[in-house]
Design a protein around this motif. Structure first.
Motif, PDB file in Angstrom:
ATOM      1  N   ASN A   1       1.004  -1.168  -0.047  1.00 15.69           N
ATOM      2  CA  ASN A   1       0.394   0.175   0.155  1.00 15.69           C
ATOM      3  C   ASN A   1       0.934   1.230   0.053  1.00 15.69           C
ATOM      4  OD1 ASN A   1      -2.007  -1.838   0.204  1.00 15.69           O
ATOM      5  ND2 ASN A   1      -3.155  -0.955   1.968  1.00 15.69           N
ATOM      6  N   GLY A   2       1.660   1.281  -0.670  1.00 10.43           N
ATOM      7  CA  GLY A   2       2.670   2.460  -1.334  1.00 10.43           C
ATOM      8  C   GLY A   2       2.179   2.978  -2.175  1.00 10.43           C
ATOM      9  N   LEU A   3       3.096   4.023  -3.164  1.00 15.15           N
ATOM     10  CA  LEU A   3       2.228   4.948  -3.682  1.00 15.15           C
ATOM     11  C   LEU A   3       3.459   5.434  -5.029  1.00 15.15           C
ATOM     12  CD1 LEU A   3      -0.472   5.016  -5.268  1.00 15.15           C
ATOM     13  CD2 LEU A   3      -0.872   7.573  -4.887  1.00 15.15           C
ATOM     14  N   LEU A   4       3.500   4.612  -6.134  1.00 18.35           N
ATOM     15  CA  LEU A   4       4.491   5.217  -6.599  1.00 18.35           C
ATOM     16  C   LEU A   4       4.355   6.407  -7.980  1.00 18.35           C
ATOM     17  CD1 LEU A   4       7.502   5.135  -7.310  1.00 18.35           C
ATOM     18  CD2 LEU A   4       7.337   3.139  -8.819  1.00 18.35           C
ATOM     19  N   CYS A   5       4.384   6.631  -8.118  1.00 18.66           N
ATOM     20  CA  CYS A   5       3.620   8.374  -9.155  1.00 18.66           C
ATOM     21  C   CYS A   5       4.511   8.720  -9.959  1.00 18.66           C
ATOM     22  CB  CYS A   5       2.989   9.365  -8.139  1.00 18.66           C
ATOM     23  SG  CYS A   5       2.418   9.360  -7.006  1.00 18.66           S
ATOM     24  N   LEU A   6       4.285   8.441 -11.286  1.00 10.24           N
ATOM     25  CA  LEU A   6       5.732   8.779 -12.361  1.00 10.24           C
ATOM     26  C   LEU A   6       4.977   9.466 -13.884  1.00 10.24           C
ATOM     27  CD1 LEU A   6       6.502   5.237 -12.852  1.00 10.24           C
ATOM     28  CD2 LEU A   6       7.425   6.861 -11.111  1.00 10.24           C
ATOM     29  N   THR A   7       5.754  10.681 -13.493  1.00 10.96           N
ATOM     30  CA  THR A   7       5.032  11.453 -15.101  1.00 10.96           C
ATOM     31  C   THR A   7       6.751  11.482 -16.171  1.00 10.96           C
ATOM     32  OG1 THR A   7       4.504  13.262 -13.778  1.00 10.96           O
ATOM     33  CG2 THR A   7       4.706  13.629 -15.746  1.00 10.96           C
ATOM     34  N   ALA A   8       6.224  11.448 -17.741  1.00  3.03           N
ATOM     35  CA  ALA A   8       6.863  11.417 -18.342  1.00  3.03           C
ATOM     36  C   ALA A   8       6.310  12.534 -19.611  1.00  3.03           C
ATOM     37  CB  ALA A   8       7.154  10.404 -18.452  1.00  3.03           C
ATOM     38  N   THR A   9       7.079  13.128 -19.473  1.00  2.37           N
ATOM     39  CA  THR A   9       7.314  13.978 -20.503  1.00  2.37           C
ATOM     40  C   THR A   9       7.985  14.049 -22.572  1.00  2.37           C
ATOM     41  OG1 THR A   9       9.128  15.263 -20.409  1.00  2.37           O
ATOM     42  CG2 THR A   9       6.959  16.230 -19.300  1.00  2.37           C
TER      43      THR A   9
ATOM     44  N   ASP B   1      -2.168  17.110 -22.145  1.00  3.75           N
ATOM     45  CA  ASP B   1      -0.840  17.936 -22.675  1.00  3.75           C
ATOM     46  C   ASP B   1       0.181  17.536 -23.510  1.00  3.75           C
ATOM     47  OD1 ASP B   1      -2.995  20.119 -21.928  1.00  3.75           O
ATOM     48  OD2 ASP B   1      -1.907  19.887 -20.356  1.00  3.75           O
ATOM     49  N   HIS B   2       1.634  17.163 -22.756  1.00  6.55           N
ATOM     50  CA  HIS B   2       2.332  16.695 -23.564  1.00  6.55           C
ATOM     51  C   HIS B   2       2.907  15.529 -22.725  1.00  6.55           C
ATOM     52  CE1 HIS B   2       3.313  19.449 -19.887  1.00  6.55           C
ATOM     53  NE2 HIS B   2       4.855  19.054 -20.031  1.00  6.55           N
ATOM     54  N   TYR B   3       2.155  15.632 -21.602  1.00  5.53           N
ATOM     55  CA  TYR B   3       2.502  13.752 -20.818  1.00  5.53           C
ATOM     56  C   TYR B   3       1.909  13.544 -19.818  1.00  5.53           C
ATOM     57  CZ  TYR B   3      -0.230  16.152 -16.866  1.00  5.53           C
ATOM     58  OH  TYR B   3      -1.171  17.173 -16.658  1.00  5.53           O
ATOM     59  N   VAL B   4       2.388  12.290 -20.472  1.00  4.35           N
ATOM     60  CA  VAL B   4       1.999  10.796 -19.635  1.00  4.35           C
ATOM     61  C   VAL B   4       1.875  10.558 -17.786  1.00  4.35           C
ATOM     62  CG1 VAL B   4       1.582  10.138 -21.001  1.00  4.35           C
ATOM     63  CG2 VAL B   4       3.204   9.338 -20.180  1.00  4.35           C
ATOM     64  N   ARG B   5       0.535  10.750 -17.136  1.00  2.00           N
ATOM     65  CA  ARG B   5       1.481  10.697 -15.622  1.00  2.00           C
ATOM     66  C   ARG B   5       0.595   9.275 -14.967  1.00  2.00           C
ATOM     67  NH1 ARG B   5       3.324  13.050 -11.125  1.00  2.00           N
ATOM     68  NH2 ARG B   5       2.189  12.985  -9.025  1.00  2.00           N
ATOM     69  N   VAL B   6       0.996   7.978 -14.390  1.00  2.00           N
ATOM     70  CA  VAL B   6       0.987   7.018 -14.089  1.00  2.00           C
ATOM     71  C   VAL B   6       1.028   6.707 -12.248  1.00  2.00           C
ATOM     72  CG1 VAL B   6       0.923   5.814 -15.812  1.00  2.00           C
ATOM     73  CG2 VAL B   6       2.949   5.765 -14.290  1.00  2.00           C
TER      74      VAL B   6
END
Length: 374
Positions: free
Chosen positions: A151-159, A218-223
């Motif tokens: 139950n940890g959370l990993l947040c990733l943005t890629a541009t 926009d210019h990115y994806v986020r997971v």
């Protein structure tokens, strides 16, 4: 200059080019992303976190606006603390000054390489957020090691969407060990490639990652991926990976164990990208806090998508062009599909894309019916 975002007032350099040349990096176009992050992480806190402390890492903090907003805007009865890090000494000073400007004390600030910072905090954080200039790939390994294993959370943005969306195939292969799919729904496949890559990187630590929320804007994806631990759970990750080929709008799917075949994209994630309860929770929080109409529009569209476990979408303009027919209004097609007994919704990343449990033949029939009615 002094700016305000959310509940935080902060200072950034007067001249912003939104490139690596900036004295301190700040991208105003990412406000929507940060707003959504507040809603999603608050929903995650409400649903999954039962302990008395909640630690967040903003490992590539720049001006610090994302981490400072977490520190000030997230609601939690226990010990909420945000650890902000940036390798740029000027960014480090700016974060400290911006925290003082807002009287934010529940933070710690570091001036280190992101991987060094993360490696010093083994299994320490409830949330690790990576929002780099470009690809998060160089930091994912240490991020997986820094987040708690259940139950940890990993947040990733890629541009680097040129790589993930198929315009720079060699770059995608180099960074994410996957072949991309170029097309009208390439942004969804960009999400699926990023998710799949992170999942594969985590399995060697016997950690299973699973997406609970994703968006392409926009210019990115986020997971956003939630953690679980154990070799058996990590083994099951590969049941959710595979390869996809687009044939005239129909997605052909091969399981990961079948291996790569020329013409297919992947490996990538082929299951549902959303936790429905978390999506609904994030939407309620966004409505309650009066977030922008754009944020609400994205979250409402994703709420519909969360109910349809379809890989890719049907692009109605592509279908209309192929059949040489006029394309009815999207809502008319969706209404017709629902009357035919199917689930259907507009995708958040393509206003002409429909997610549905119907077949392509059913979608074409619905479009013809709409044209007959008109």
């Amino acid at each position: 200059m002094i700016l305000k975002e959310g509940e935080v007032v902060f200072e950034v350099p007067d001249k912003l080019t939104v490139t690596k040349k900036d004295e301190v990096f700040y991208n105003p176009r990412m406000k929507t992303c940060r707003d959504i992050s507040i809603a999603v992480i608050q929903a995650f806190l409400n649903l999954y976190h039962k302990k008395d402390k909640f630690y967040i890492a903003d490992a590539l903090a720049g001006s610090g606006i994302r981490g400072l907003r977490y520190a000030k805007e997230l609601e939690f009865n226990g010990d909420l603390k945000v650890f902000l890090n940036d390798i740029n000494p000027k960014a480090y000073e700016k974060i400290i000054n911006n925290a003082k400007l807002n009287k934010i004390k529940n933070i710690e600030v570091f001036n280190e390489d992101a991987n060094t910072f993360l490696s010093k905090h083994f299994r320490f954080f409830n949330v690790v957020d990576l929002d780099p200039f470009g690809s998060p790939a160089p930091y994912i390994d240490q991020a997986v090691r820094a987040v708690i294993t259940r139950n940890g959370l990993l947040c990733l943005t890629a541009t680097d969407t040129a790589a993930l969306c198929g315009r720079a195939k060699k770059s995608c292969l180099r960074k994410y060990l996957a072949y991309p799919l170029f097309g009208r729904d390439c942004h969804e496949f960009a999400l699926r490639i990023l998710v799949g890559y992170a999942m594969r990187m985590a399995t060697k630590y016997e950690i299973a990652l699973k997406p609970v929320f994703c968006h392409a804007t926009d210019h990115y994806v986020r997971v956003y991926l939630i953690t679980d631990r154990g070799a058996k759970r990590a083994d099951k990750v590969f049941d959710m990976l595979g390869y996809v080929k687009d044939v005239n709008g129909v997605k052909l799917i091969k399981r990961f164990e079948e291996g790569y075949e020329k013409g297919f994209a992947g490996p990538l994630y082929i299951d549902n990208l959303y936790d429905k309860a978390l999506v609904e929770g994030a939407l309620k929080i966004a409505e309650k806090r009066g977030l922008s109409e754009r944020v609400l529009k994205i979250l409402n569209a994703i709420k519909g998508e969360a109910d349809v476990n379809q890989v890719g979408c049907y692009d109605t303009h592509q279908i209309g062009k192929m059949l040489k027919i006029s394309v009815p209004p999207m809502q008319d097609i969706i209404t017709q599909l629902k009357e035919m007994g199917f689930k259907a919704t507009v995708t958040h990343y393509n206003p002409k894309g429909i997610k549905t449990d119907a077949t392509l033949k059913n979608v074409i029939e619905a479009m013809y019916r709409c044209n007959d009615i008109r």
